[in-house]
Design a protein around this motif. Sequence first.
Motif, PDB file in Angstrom:
ATOM      1  N   ALA A  34       0.964  -1.069   0.084  1.00 56.39           N
ATOM      2  CA  ALA A  34      -0.066   0.182  -0.083  1.00 56.39           C
ATOM      3  C   ALA A  34       0.848   1.188  -0.054  1.00 56.39           C
ATOM      4  CB  ALA A  34      -0.914   0.219   1.294  1.00 56.39           C
ATOM      5  N   LYS A  38      -2.871   4.230   5.882  1.00 60.62           N
ATOM      6  CA  LYS A  38      -4.333   3.985   6.056  1.00 60.62           C
ATOM      7  C   LYS A  38      -4.842   3.086   5.101  1.00 60.62           C
ATOM      8  CE  LYS A  38      -5.642   7.913   3.322  1.00 60.62           C
ATOM      9  NZ  LYS A  38      -5.553   7.304   1.961  1.00 60.62           N
ATOM     10  N   ASP A  39      -4.204   2.810   4.163  1.00 68.42           N
ATOM     11  CA  ASP A  39      -4.799   1.691   2.879  1.00 68.42           C
ATOM     12  C   ASP A  39      -4.210   0.491   3.408  1.00 68.42           C
ATOM     13  OD1 ASP A  39      -6.130   3.919   1.874  1.00 68.42           O
ATOM     14  OD2 ASP A  39      -4.057   4.292   0.873  1.00 68.42           O
TER      15      ASP A  39
END
Length: 443
Positions: A34, A38-39
């Motif tokens: 990622a 946050k992903d």
Amino acid sequence: MEKKFHITTFGCQMNEHDSETLAGMLLEKGYTQAKERKDANIVIFNTCSIRENADKRFFGTLGQLKKKKMAEKENFTVCVCGCMMQQQHIIDTIKEKYPWVDVIFGTHNLHELPVLLDNLYKEKHKQLSVWEDGGEIVEGLPAERLFKHKAFVNIMYGCNNFCTYCIVPYTRGRERSRKPEDIIREIRALVADGVKEVTLLGQNVNSYKGVSEADGSQCDFADLIYQINDIEGLERIRFMTSHPKDLSDKLIQAYRDCKKLCHYFHLPVQAGSSKVLKEMNRRYTREAYLELVRKLREVDPDIAISTDIIVGFPGETEEEFEETLTLCEEVRYDSAFTFLYSIRKGTPAAKYENQVPEDIKHERFNRLVDAINRISAEKNAEYVGRIEKVLVDGPSKTNSKTYGGRTETFKLVNFKGSPEMIGQIVDVKIIASNTFSLEGEVV
Ligand code: 5AD
Ligand code: SF4
């Protein structure tokens, strides 16, 4: 569910490169990476313990994940690794205050991460695996490089020097050198994959002691540089970090003989006073250090020199600090990393009674930074009007037309560029200078 990881790296280039290896291994196993934390559903923190603020920043960032972990449970995995995990008191803190962390591993067993994750998912319980010291060097691990045209290459691991302020010998273990053949093989493969510049990594590359697999012969750091210099297709060689006490005349001579060796030397001095250096257990004097600088400049007048300096080591007097200032004026560093002395539990200096008060440390630090910045700006100004060979890294984060790259002397140059220049060495005319960078035009 797709397994998407993100690695946050604290600390030095060793850690940066360890993170490249972690990413390489996970990508090989089919995980995806990622772009932002946050992903990701697997978050990895590669930690640093060199100074106290590195510890604090890590715990601060880790704490922010608690809510997400509590909400998502086994769908969200938190892994912590790196230098901090080699200290028992840190592991104890994590167990007590951050018991929701899923995987803990250390600097000596990076290669175990894929297995630890498999075990976590199969056995459904936390994984803790920290080795006390490095065993055999594990060869052949993949690495996901940040740049296609530049690569880090470990040549040795660990440190035997035990500078009295430093935690590294405790977190990275004793010195172990890779075999020269393994290093050369790795660099050849990197060059075949588009790499033009390698940075050789080790806590103290000058004490590299490789033993050839073919005939058992010894290979020191200078020998290794000569061998790497012969690799066809490679353009630039850099290395990090050196210890002045082990800098040989043979290595200085390599600056004359090896065309690919960049005109740059990072030579940590730590302090300008021979007395402080003795208490730091650095095993060289101010005079011996200045002599090394003189010899380097004699062989390579264009060489840029940078350093690391610690301010406020226990017992440092005003006069001793002023010796650091005068040393900087004498050497005229191109740049310097300056640090406030930070107590590291378990090191000899942590027990010294004569710690320097915080306000004095800060006041000295500010004076030092002012001097360093002034000299850097003056040094950079000397580049205006010159044409420099710049290895182009890519567009800047803030302006897609401004490209950045490095001169052989490791100066950052910004200029108007285009995508096909990335990874190329281009001639750039320097038209202006700042304290930390140069501005130029492609010629
Ligand atoms: N406090 C402050 N700076 C330190 N360094 C290492 N240990 C400490 C410490 N306890 C600095 C040294 C080293 C650099 C990587 O970090 O200058 O060269
Ligand atoms: Fe730390 Fe000294 Fe080893 Fe560098 S040489 S890692 S400062 S102990």
